[in-house]
Design a protein around this motif. Sequence first.
Motif, PDB file in Angstrom:
ATOM      1  N   VAL A  35       4.585  60.999  79.291  1.00 13.40           N
ATOM      2  CA  VAL A  35       3.519  60.590  78.373  1.00 13.40           C
ATOM      3  C   VAL A  35       3.328  59.080  78.350  1.00 13.40           C
ATOM      4  N   ILE A  36       4.390  58.322  78.433  1.00 10.28           N
ATOM      5  CA  ILE A  36       4.276  56.859  78.366  1.00 10.28           C
ATOM      6  C   ILE A  36       3.518  56.323  79.575  1.00 10.28           C
ATOM      7  N   SER A  37       3.852  56.819  80.763  1.00  9.15           N
ATOM      8  CA  SER A  37       3.135  56.350  81.955  1.00  9.15           C
ATOM      9  C   SER A  37       1.671  56.792  81.914  1.00  9.15           C
ATOM     10  N   THR A  38       1.417  57.996  81.385  1.00  5.95           N
ATOM     11  CA  THR A  38       0.035  58.458  81.228  1.00  5.95           C
ATOM     12  C   THR A  38      -0.728  57.519  80.300  1.00  5.95           C
ATOM     13  N   HIS A  39      -0.099  57.143  79.208  1.00  6.90           N
ATOM     14  CA  HIS A  39      -0.738  56.244  78.237  1.00  6.90           C
ATOM     15  C   HIS A  39      -1.030  54.872  78.859  1.00  6.90           C
ATOM     16  N   ILE A  40      -0.074  54.330  79.568  1.00  5.08           N
ATOM     17  CA  ILE A  40      -0.271  53.020  80.202  1.00  5.08           C
ATOM     18  C   ILE A  40      -1.370  53.114  81.260  1.00  5.08           C
ATOM     19  N   LYS A  41      -1.333  54.169  82.070  1.00  8.67           N
ATOM     20  CA  LYS A  41      -2.365  54.379  83.101  1.00  8.67           C
ATOM     21  C   LYS A  41      -3.745  54.446  82.459  1.00  8.67           C
ATOM     22  N   GLY A  67      -4.676  53.185  79.639  1.00 11.58           N
ATOM     23  CA  GLY A  67      -5.012  51.847  79.141  1.00 11.58           C
ATOM     24  C   GLY A  67      -5.564  50.959  80.243  1.00 11.58           C
ATOM     25  N   ARG A  68      -4.949  51.026  81.418  1.00 12.86           N
ATOM     26  CA  ARG A  68      -5.441  50.241  82.563  1.00 12.86           C
ATOM     27  C   ARG A  68      -6.819  50.736  82.999  1.00 12.86           C
ATOM     28  N   MET A  69      -7.030  52.058  82.920  1.00 12.49           N
ATOM     29  CA  MET A  69      -8.349  52.598  83.257  1.00 12.49           C
ATOM     30  C   MET A  69      -9.403  52.108  82.268  1.00 12.49           C
ATOM     31  N   ASP A  70      -9.035  52.040  80.993  1.00  9.17           N
ATOM     32  CA  ASP A  70      -9.949  51.502  79.985  1.00  9.17           C
ATOM     33  C   ASP A  70     -10.256  50.029  80.255  1.00  9.17           C
ATOM     34  N   ASP A  71      -9.226  49.258  80.633  1.00  7.52           N
ATOM     35  CA  ASP A  71      -9.436  47.848  80.981  1.00  7.52           C
ATOM     36  C   ASP A  71     -10.408  47.729  82.151  1.00  7.52           C
ATOM     37  N   ALA A  72     -10.232  48.601  83.144  1.00 16.09           N
ATOM     38  CA  ALA A  72     -11.114  48.582  84.309  1.00 16.09           C
ATOM     39  C   ALA A  72     -12.543  48.932  83.904  1.00 16.09           C
ATOM     40  N   GLN A  73     -12.707  49.897  83.025  1.00 14.97           N
ATOM     41  CA  GLN A  73     -14.043  50.299  82.579  1.00 14.97           C
ATOM     42  C   GLN A  73     -14.748  49.133  81.890  1.00 14.97           C
ATOM     43  N   VAL A  74     -14.029  48.402  81.051  1.00 15.94           N
ATOM     44  CA  VAL A  74     -14.611  47.239  80.362  1.00 15.94           C
ATOM     45  C   VAL A  74     -15.038  46.187  81.393  1.00 15.94           C
ATOM     46  N   ALA A  75     -14.168  45.926  82.367  1.00 12.68           N
ATOM     47  CA  ALA A  75     -14.485  44.929  83.397  1.00 12.68           C
ATOM     48  C   ALA A  75     -15.674  45.390  84.244  1.00 12.68           C
ATOM     49  N   ILE A  76     -15.759  46.672  84.539  1.00 14.03           N
ATOM     50  CA  ILE A  76     -16.870  47.199  85.333  1.00 14.03           C
ATOM     51  C   ILE A  76     -18.182  47.093  84.557  1.00 14.03           C
ATOM     52  N   GLY A  80      -0.482  55.664  88.035  1.00 12.72           N
ATOM     53  CA  GLY A  80      -0.821  57.043  88.361  1.00 12.72           C
ATOM     54  C   GLY A  80       0.175  57.659  89.325  1.00 12.72           C
ATOM     55  N   VAL A  81       0.600  56.878  90.301  1.00 20.23           N
ATOM     56  CA  VAL A  81       1.616  57.363  91.248  1.00 20.23           C
ATOM     57  C   VAL A  81       2.912  57.662  90.496  1.00 20.23           C
ATOM     58  N   TYR A  82       3.301  56.739  89.628  1.00 16.89           N
ATOM     59  CA  TYR A  82       4.510  56.951  88.828  1.00 16.89           C
ATOM     60  C   TYR A  82       4.361  58.203  87.958  1.00 16.89           C
ATOM     61  N   ASP A  83       3.168  58.380  87.386  1.00 20.26           N
ATOM     62  CA  ASP A  83       2.886  59.537  86.539  1.00 20.26           C
ATOM     63  C   ASP A  83       2.999  60.831  87.342  1.00 20.26           C
ATOM     64  N   MET A  84       2.514  60.807  88.574  1.00 24.50           N
ATOM     65  CA  MET A  84       2.571  61.996  89.418  1.00 24.50           C
ATOM     66  C   MET A  84       4.024  62.357  89.780  1.00 24.50           C
ATOM     67  N   ASP A  99      -2.749  65.106  87.373  1.00 18.00           N
ATOM     68  CA  ASP A  99      -2.475  63.725  87.761  1.00 18.00           C
ATOM     69  C   ASP A  99      -3.142  63.391  89.095  1.00 18.00           C
ATOM     70  N   TRP A 100      -3.134  64.336  90.015  1.00 20.67           N
ATOM     71  CA  TRP A 100      -3.759  64.147  91.322  1.00 20.67           C
ATOM     72  C   TRP A 100      -5.265  63.937  91.174  1.00 20.67           C
ATOM     73  N   MET A 101      -5.911  64.729  90.301  1.00 14.27           N
ATOM     74  CA  MET A 101      -7.365  64.584  90.070  1.00 14.27           C
ATOM     75  C   MET A 101      -7.680  63.204  89.492  1.00 14.27           C
ATOM     76  N   VAL A 102      -6.895  62.771  88.527  1.00 14.68           N
ATOM     77  CA  VAL A 102      -7.110  61.467  87.905  1.00 14.68           C
ATOM     78  C   VAL A 102      -6.870  60.359  88.931  1.00 14.68           C
ATOM     79  N   GLN A 103      -5.823  60.503  89.723  1.00 14.23           N
ATOM     80  CA  GLN A 103      -5.507  59.499  90.747  1.00 14.23           C
ATOM     81  C   GLN A 103      -6.658  59.374  91.748  1.00 14.23           C
ATOM     82  N   ASP A 104      -7.261  60.492  92.105  1.00 12.91           N
ATOM     83  CA  ASP A 104      -8.395  60.486  93.025  1.00 12.91           C
ATOM     84  C   ASP A 104      -9.569  59.707  92.422  1.00 12.91           C
ATOM     85  N   LYS A 105      -9.839  59.907  91.145  1.00 11.82           N
ATOM     86  CA  LYS A 105     -10.911  59.153  90.465  1.00 11.82           C
ATOM     87  C   LYS A 105     -10.620  57.656  90.477  1.00 11.82           C
ATOM     88  N   ILE A 106      -9.373  57.299  90.221  1.00 14.47           N
ATOM     89  CA  ILE A 106      -8.984  55.881  90.206  1.00 14.47           C
ATOM     90  C   ILE A 106      -9.204  55.272  91.580  1.00 14.47           C
TER      91      ILE A 106
END
Length: 152
Positions: free
Chosen positions: A37-43, A45-54, A28-32, A98-105
Amino acid sequence: MKLSGKGEYLVYALERAEKALASAGNWGVYDMMGGGVISTHIKRGRMDDAQVAIMDAGKRLRRFQKELEDVEMAVHADLQLGGLLSFADYFFDNLFVDWMVQDKIRKAERQVKDGLSAVRKTMHVLRNEMRDHKAELEILERKYLAYVEQAD
């Protein structure tokens, strides 16, 4: 012991969520900083991984709490950003979104860390109680054997 195993699995699920959120935050920091688009996609994906783990941690927490009815703790980490924010993250890729998403993360990451800390503390208390009960049982067994030997 059954209880300890459930707690350990819960810790493992929370650690997976913590790791995925940390990675999402880094991306997210890199995205900001203009990652695109690539960093957004990877970010995402990691958020989806976190959701599954949660979600996994939530199931394990319910099982753990069933075993410890007198212990109240919860992990309320929700990465459901909603379709609009997700859409905006990809298609209006700008600093504000990006800032809003980063805050959620970061909020989710803090909640997972707090939950992990609470579970670890509970596991520590349980281990101490088990050790104390085992020592008490050994004392009672020795007293019983001494009593039986005296009766003979």
